[in-house]
Design a protein around this motif. Sequence first.
Motif, mmCIF file in Angstrom:
data_model
loop_
_atom_site.group_PDB
_atom_site.id
_atom_site.type_symbol
_atom_site.label_atom_id
_atom_site.label_comp_id
_atom_site.label_asym_id
_atom_site.label_seq_id
_atom_site.Cartn_x
_atom_site.Cartn_y
_atom_site.Cartn_z
ATOM 1 N N GLU A 90 0.814 -1.219 0.000
ATOM 2 C CA GLU A 90 0.000 0.000 0.000
ATOM 3 C C GLU A 90 0.846 1.267 0.000
ATOM 4 O O GLU A 90 0.326 2.373 -0.219
ATOM 5 N N ASP A 91 2.121 1.140 0.265
ATOM 6 C CA ASP A 91 3.021 2.295 0.221
ATOM 7 C C ASP A 91 3.616 2.500 -1.171
ATOM 8 O O ASP A 91 4.397 3.439 -1.380
ATOM 9 N N THR A 92 3.259 1.661 -2.110
ATOM 10 C CA THR A 92 3.683 1.860 -3.496
ATOM 11 C C THR A 92 3.089 3.155 -4.028
ATOM 12 O O THR A 92 1.877 3.371 -3.943
ATOM 13 N N ALA A 93 3.947 4.019 -4.560
ATOM 14 C CA ALA A 93 3.483 5.338 -5.002
ATOM 15 C C ALA A 93 4.614 6.055 -5.721
ATOM 16 O O ALA A 93 5.776 5.636 -5.672
ATOM 17 N N VAL A 94 4.243 7.147 -6.367
ATOM 18 C CA VAL A 94 5.243 8.115 -6.798
ATOM 19 C C VAL A 94 5.447 9.083 -5.631
ATOM 20 O O VAL A 94 4.474 9.647 -5.111
ATOM 21 N N TYR A 95 6.684 9.256 -5.235
ATOM 22 C CA TYR A 95 7.022 10.110 -4.100
ATOM 23 C C TYR A 95 7.645 11.410 -4.610
ATOM 24 O O TYR A 95 8.567 11.387 -5.438
ATOM 25 N N TYR A 96 7.124 12.518 -4.078
ATOM 26 C CA TYR A 96 7.595 13.838 -4.472
ATOM 27 C C TYR A 96 8.126 14.600 -3.250
ATOM 28 O O TYR A 96 7.608 14.447 -2.140
ATOM 29 N N CYS A 97 9.120 15.445 -3.484
ATOM 30 C CA CYS A 97 9.472 16.453 -2.490
ATOM 31 C C CYS A 97 9.065 17.815 -3.060
ATOM 32 O O CYS A 97 9.039 18.010 -4.291
ATOM 33 N N ALA A 98 8.740 18.722 -2.166
ATOM 34 C CA ALA A 98 8.221 20.017 -2.608
ATOM 35 C C ALA A 98 8.477 21.068 -1.541
ATOM 36 O O ALA A 98 8.684 20.748 -0.367
ATOM 37 N N ARG A 99 8.419 22.322 -1.959
ATOM 38 C CA ARG A 99 8.632 23.448 -1.050
ATOM 39 C C ARG A 99 7.384 24.307 -0.964
ATOM 40 O O ARG A 99 6.703 24.530 -1.972
ATOM 41 N N ALA A 100 7.101 24.786 0.232
ATOM 42 C CA ALA A 100 5.993 25.720 0.426
ATOM 43 C C ALA A 100 6.459 26.872 1.315
ATOM 44 O O ALA A 100 7.313 26.682 2.177
ATOM 45 N N PRO A 101 5.878 28.065 1.152
ATOM 46 C CA PRO A 101 6.260 29.225 1.957
ATOM 47 C C PRO A 101 5.553 29.305 3.296
ATOM 48 O O PRO A 101 5.524 30.381 3.909
ATOM 49 N N GLY A 102 4.979 28.193 3.735
ATOM 50 C CA GLY A 102 4.282 28.158 5.009
ATOM 51 C C GLY A 102 4.012 26.730 5.406
ATOM 52 O O GLY A 102 4.186 25.807 4.598
ATOM 53 N N PRO A 103 3.579 26.519 6.649
ATOM 54 C CA PRO A 103 3.439 25.153 7.167
ATOM 55 C C PRO A 103 2.250 24.392 6.614
ATOM 56 O O PRO A 103 2.365 23.191 6.348
ATOM 57 N N THR A 104 1.107 25.035 6.502
ATOM 58 C CA THR A 104 -0.087 24.358 6.011
ATOM 59 C C THR A 104 -0.897 25.326 5.164
ATOM 60 O O THR A 104 -0.788 26.545 5.318
ATOM 61 N N ASP A 105 -1.679 24.762 4.265
ATOM 62 C CA ASP A 105 -2.582 25.555 3.426
ATOM 63 C C ASP A 105 -1.857 26.579 2.563
ATOM 64 O O ASP A 105 -2.439 27.585 2.162
ATOM 65 N N TYR A 106 -0.585 26.343 2.317
ATOM 66 C CA TYR A 106 0.150 27.192 1.396
ATOM 67 C C TYR A 106 0.426 26.388 0.133
ATOM 68 O O TYR A 106 0.798 25.215 0.223
ATOM 69 N N PRO A 107 0.268 26.960 -1.022
ATOM 70 C CA PRO A 107 0.566 26.206 -2.244
ATOM 71 C C PRO A 107 2.057 25.933 -2.374
ATOM 72 O O PRO A 107 2.885 26.762 -1.997
#
Length: 121
Positions: A90-107
């Motif tokens: 169930e952990d099979t997936a495409v894994y991404y890293c990403a940056r946001a300018p805030g902790p939550t609810d930031y694009p």
Amino acid sequence: QVQLQESGPGLVKPWQTLSLTCTVSDGSITTNYYFWSWIRQPPGKGLEWIGYIAYSGSTYYSPSLKSRTSISRDTSKNQFTLQLSSVTPEDTAVYYCARAPGPTDYPYDYWGQGTQVTVSS
């Protein structure tokens, strides 16, 4: 232009620990006030946020994955790493890293290209 690149094994056996590294270029992972996340997308499903490590080094994880997740960083290499223990198919997936300018609810403003991880014996 900040660039993120995921790396790690594409195949992990069940009950082992998945370990992925995100290498960041043209931007420091300690720069105020950015948050560096791991996100995954299982086949046929939507994006699932796993957790982040902040510019300060503090971490926060998805409650559903918290018991199996650890995110750390190496500031000398400008990298941050995901470890997910006791993986199942169930952990099979495409894994991404990403940056946001805030902790939550930031694009997210920058993403890696993603790396496929398959959990299988």
